[in-house]
Design an enzyme around this catalytic site. Sequence first.
Site, PDB file in Angstrom:
ATOM      1  N   ASP A   2       4.035  22.196   1.790  1.00  0.00           N
ATOM      2  CA  ASP A   2       4.141  22.329   3.236  1.00  0.00           C
ATOM      3  C   ASP A   2       3.636  21.076   3.944  1.00  0.00           C
ATOM      4  O   ASP A   2       2.722  20.419   3.454  1.00  0.00           O
ATOM      5  CB  ASP A   2       3.342  23.572   3.686  1.00  0.00           C
ATOM      6  N   HIS A  19      10.941  15.262   4.444  1.00  0.00           N
ATOM      7  CA  HIS A  19      11.451  15.888   3.212  1.00  0.00           C
ATOM      8  C   HIS A  19      11.765  14.817   2.158  1.00  0.00           C
ATOM      9  O   HIS A  19      11.452  14.983   0.986  1.00  0.00           O
ATOM     10  CB  HIS A  19      12.710  16.715   3.510  1.00  0.00           C
ATOM     11  N   LEU A 113       6.580  20.984 -20.357  1.00  0.00           N
ATOM     12  CA  LEU A 113       6.437  21.709 -19.084  1.00  0.00           C
ATOM     13  C   LEU A 113       7.730  22.435 -18.695  1.00  0.00           C
ATOM     14  O   LEU A 113       8.818  21.875 -18.838  1.00  0.00           O
ATOM     15  CB  LEU A 113       6.081  20.691 -17.994  1.00  0.00           C
TER      16      LEU A 113
END
Length: 230
Positions: A2, A19, A113
């Site tokens: 955020d 972004h 991962l």
Amino acid sequence: MDGNGRWAKLQGAARIFGHQNGVTSVKDTVEAAAELGIKYLTLYAFSTENWNRPGDEVSALMELLVKTIHAETPTLNKNNIRLLTIGDTNSLPEKCIKQLKEAMADTAKNTGLSLVLALSYSGKWEIIDAIKQLAQETKSGKLDPKDITEALFESKLSTKGIPNPELMIRTSGEHRISNFLLWQLAYAEFYFTDVLWPDFRKEHFYQAIINYQQRERRFGKTGEQIKQNA
Ligand code: IPE
Ligand code: MG
């Protein structure tokens, strides 16, 4: 993740600039998680509610997603990272669906991962979707309601097969869950930082993990019980 919009505003730039810069933070954090040997990292990239943003911001985010996935798939492979998604991904634009499918297939065999992208995801959507599946099975006589267990319910969630998170990090000084993994976060530790997502780097990730390591997780038990079993 955020704070992209506020970060851009502070630079006097449009929200999409935030972004775009958030992608660098994603790359840095994913690399840190892989280096630390973390098995699962879930990024809340686009929520069900984010569809209500202005149309040009939504399309810019989708474009950025396609572009980034395309550009980063070789790096995911180099770092032995497997890409997964959760959420109502069928509602994404065709181009996104195609790019995601390709990247997931390309990285499916990686064993390091697992990078989980939450896309068109919300905890309430997912819970309702699971209930619909169970109701359908009950209606057709396949399932007896008394056989509904936590494990069965979890097997209907889009996180099926993914362990529940141990740590939830929220950036940008907000202290909300915002419809993220409502079921799965039942016993997660929460960590909040004022850092805006485009400024988030490995060092901030390490700080969150060090903070997490100092906590005592009791899962409803007493501190003494936990120490005895340690
Ligand atoms: C989060 O940053 C990114 C996405 C939802 C894709 P925001 O866009 O919510 O940034 P703020 O909250 O307006 O600063
Ligand atoms: Mg926000």
